[in-house]
Design a protein around this motif. Structure first.
Motif, PDB file in Angstrom:
ATOM      1  N   HIS A  82       1.089  -0.979   0.196  1.00  0.00           N
ATOM      2  CA  HIS A  82      -0.542  -0.170   0.152  1.00  0.00           C
ATOM      3  C   HIS A  82       0.688   1.434   0.289  1.00  0.00           C
ATOM      4  CE1 HIS A  82      -4.093  -1.977   0.559  1.00  0.00           C
ATOM      5  NE2 HIS A  82      -3.361  -2.332   1.563  1.00  0.00           N
TER       6      HIS A  82
ATOM      7  N   LEU B 247     -11.425   0.963  -0.970  1.00  0.00           N
ATOM      8  CA  LEU B 247     -11.985   1.069   0.824  1.00  0.00           C
ATOM      9  C   LEU B 247     -13.322   1.825  -0.004  1.00  0.00           C
ATOM     10  CD1 LEU B 247     -10.082   4.352   0.492  1.00  0.00           C
ATOM     11  CD2 LEU B 247      -9.587   2.610   2.631  1.00  0.00           C
TER      12      LEU B 247
ATOM     13  N   ASN C 288     -13.165  -0.323   5.458  1.00  0.00           N
ATOM     14  CA  ASN C 288     -12.914   1.296   6.358  1.00  0.00           C
ATOM     15  C   ASN C 288     -10.948   2.226   5.711  1.00  0.00           C
ATOM     16  OD1 ASN C 288     -15.418   2.376   7.056  1.00  0.00           O
ATOM     17  ND2 ASN C 288     -14.906   1.677   8.631  1.00  0.00           N
ATOM     18  N   TYR C 289     -10.596   1.280   6.107  1.00  0.00           N
ATOM     19  CA  TYR C 289      -9.077   1.511   6.158  1.00  0.00           C
ATOM     20  C   TYR C 289      -8.833   0.958   4.629  1.00  0.00           C
ATOM     21  CZ  TYR C 289     -10.124   4.368   9.964  1.00  0.00           C
ATOM     22  OH  TYR C 289     -10.930   5.224  10.567  1.00  0.00           O
ATOM     23  N   LEU C 290      -7.081   0.729   4.475  1.00  0.00           N
ATOM     24  CA  LEU C 290      -6.391  -0.045   3.585  1.00  0.00           C
ATOM     25  C   LEU C 290      -6.590  -1.275   4.318  1.00  0.00           C
ATOM     26  CD1 LEU C 290      -4.286   2.839   1.833  1.00  0.00           C
ATOM     27  CD2 LEU C 290      -5.970   1.800   0.987  1.00  0.00           C
TER      28      LEU C 290
ATOM     29  N   PHE D   7      -7.413   0.996  11.491  1.00  0.00           N
ATOM     30  CA  PHE D   7      -6.032   1.864  10.819  1.00  0.00           C
ATOM     31  C   PHE D   7      -4.707   2.247  11.122  1.00  0.00           C
ATOM     32  CE2 PHE D   7      -3.605   6.452  12.387  1.00  0.00           C
ATOM     33  CZ  PHE D   7      -4.601   7.266  11.322  1.00  0.00           C
TER      34      PHE D   7
ATOM     35  N   ASP E  29      -3.624   5.421   5.828  1.00  0.00           N
ATOM     36  CA  ASP E  29      -4.348   6.163   5.931  1.00  0.00           C
ATOM     37  C   ASP E  29      -3.973   7.372   5.822  1.00  0.00           C
ATOM     38  OD1 ASP E  29      -6.241   4.068   5.462  1.00  0.00           O
ATOM     39  OD2 ASP E  29      -5.471   3.654   7.543  1.00  0.00           O
TER      40      ASP E  29
ATOM     41  N   LEU F 276      -2.101   8.344   2.558  1.00  0.00           N
ATOM     42  CA  LEU F 276      -3.170   8.780   1.354  1.00  0.00           C
ATOM     43  C   LEU F 276      -4.063  10.173   1.785  1.00  0.00           C
ATOM     44  CD1 LEU F 276      -4.270   7.819  -0.950  1.00  0.00           C
ATOM     45  CD2 LEU F 276      -6.130   6.079   0.693  1.00  0.00           C
ATOM     46  N   PHE F 277      -4.408  10.009   2.849  1.00  0.00           N
ATOM     47  CA  PHE F 277      -5.483  11.586   3.743  1.00  0.00           C
ATOM     48  C   PHE F 277      -4.441  12.418   2.408  1.00  0.00           C
ATOM     49  CE2 PHE F 277      -5.610  14.842   6.025  1.00  0.00           C
ATOM     50  CZ  PHE F 277      -7.085  15.014   6.433  1.00  0.00           C
TER      51      PHE F 277
ATOM     52  N   SER G 140     -13.397   7.641   2.854  1.00  0.00           N
ATOM     53  CA  SER G 140     -12.505   8.197   3.736  1.00  0.00           C
ATOM     54  C   SER G 140     -11.895   9.298   4.280  1.00  0.00           C
ATOM     55  CB  SER G 140     -11.436   7.496   2.928  1.00  0.00           C
ATOM     56  OG  SER G 140     -10.221   7.501   3.216  1.00  0.00           O
TER      57      SER G 140
ATOM     58  N   ILE H  51     -10.820  10.235   7.753  1.00  0.00           N
ATOM     59  CA  ILE H  51      -9.332  10.549   9.085  1.00  0.00           C
ATOM     60  C   ILE H  51      -9.571  11.694   8.946  1.00  0.00           C
ATOM     61  CG2 ILE H  51      -7.527  10.629   8.136  1.00  0.00           C
ATOM     62  CD1 ILE H  51      -8.216   7.457   6.442  1.00  0.00           C
TER      63      ILE H  51
END
Length: 203
Positions: free
Chosen positions: A97, A140, A144-146, A150, A154, A157-158, A180, A184
């Protein structure tokens, strides 16, 4: 530890993780144009690459590159659940990821920041980025999270997705990614990191 950062850059990700883990650290602002730091140094003496983020440890060693910094930080607090144990299959999945975000989203966004690249060329990079966002949206949409819970991928990515408005890209076109971002972005560590960076004085 000292985190060398610049607002609205990829250094936000390790900043979030430092706060998520509750690790003590000092923020040192870097001017990306002049390469001067808030404490009056030439940032290139700290990191010859000349770009944030950089993490200086108590022993003077400097670690660079976001995915490496994020993994190092998570490993400082065993049992934090932000990263699976080194050497496990799940750690390899996390690295998958992180590498995807780094090469296919972070690096792929770089040409879109350039004022020197023609719009016709940027159109190619935008389309490729859209394909990567399609993939992440599908991932996603199922969780909820990769990594299901969490973890350090994450906030990375955010961070890179916060750049999309700069390119006139509306994340609402990818509903799972938009959700997402909201999820986050509401975390106390994220709110605190963004607020702290916004409060720093220019160098």
């Amino acid at each position: 530890m000292k985190l060398y950062f610049a607002p609205k850059t990829c250094s936000l990700a390790p900043h979030i993780v430092l706060r998520e883990l509750g690790l003590p650290f000092e923020m040192i602002l870097v001017n990306n144009q002049t390469k001067r730091t808030a404490d009056g140094r030439d940032f290139r003496e700290i990191d010859p690459k000349g770009y944030v983020a950089a993490l200086q440890l108590d022993n003077g060693e400097v670690l660079t590159e976001g995915p490496a910094i994020l993994q190092f930080l998570a490993d400082q607090v065993p049992g934090s659940d932000l990263a699976p144990a080194a050497g496990t299959w799940q750690r390899a999945r996390l690295q998958e990821h992180l590498n995807f975000i780094s090469s296919e989203i972070h690096a792929a966004s770089a040409p879109l920041f350039s004022a020197e690249i023609p719009q016709s060329v940027k159109a190619f990079f935008r389309q490729r980025l859209f394909e990567r966002l399609d993939y992440l949206n599908l991932q996603l949409d199922r969780k909820n999270y990769l990594m299901d819970t969490f973890g350090i991928a994450d906030p990375y990515l955010f961070t890179v997705l916060t750049w999309l408005p700069t390119f006139d890209i509306d994340i609402a076109e990818w509903p799972a990614l938009a959700t997402s971002m909201q999820r986050i972005g509401a975390r106390p560590s994220v709110l605190a990191a963004i607020a702290a960076e916004a409060a720093t004085l220019p160098v």
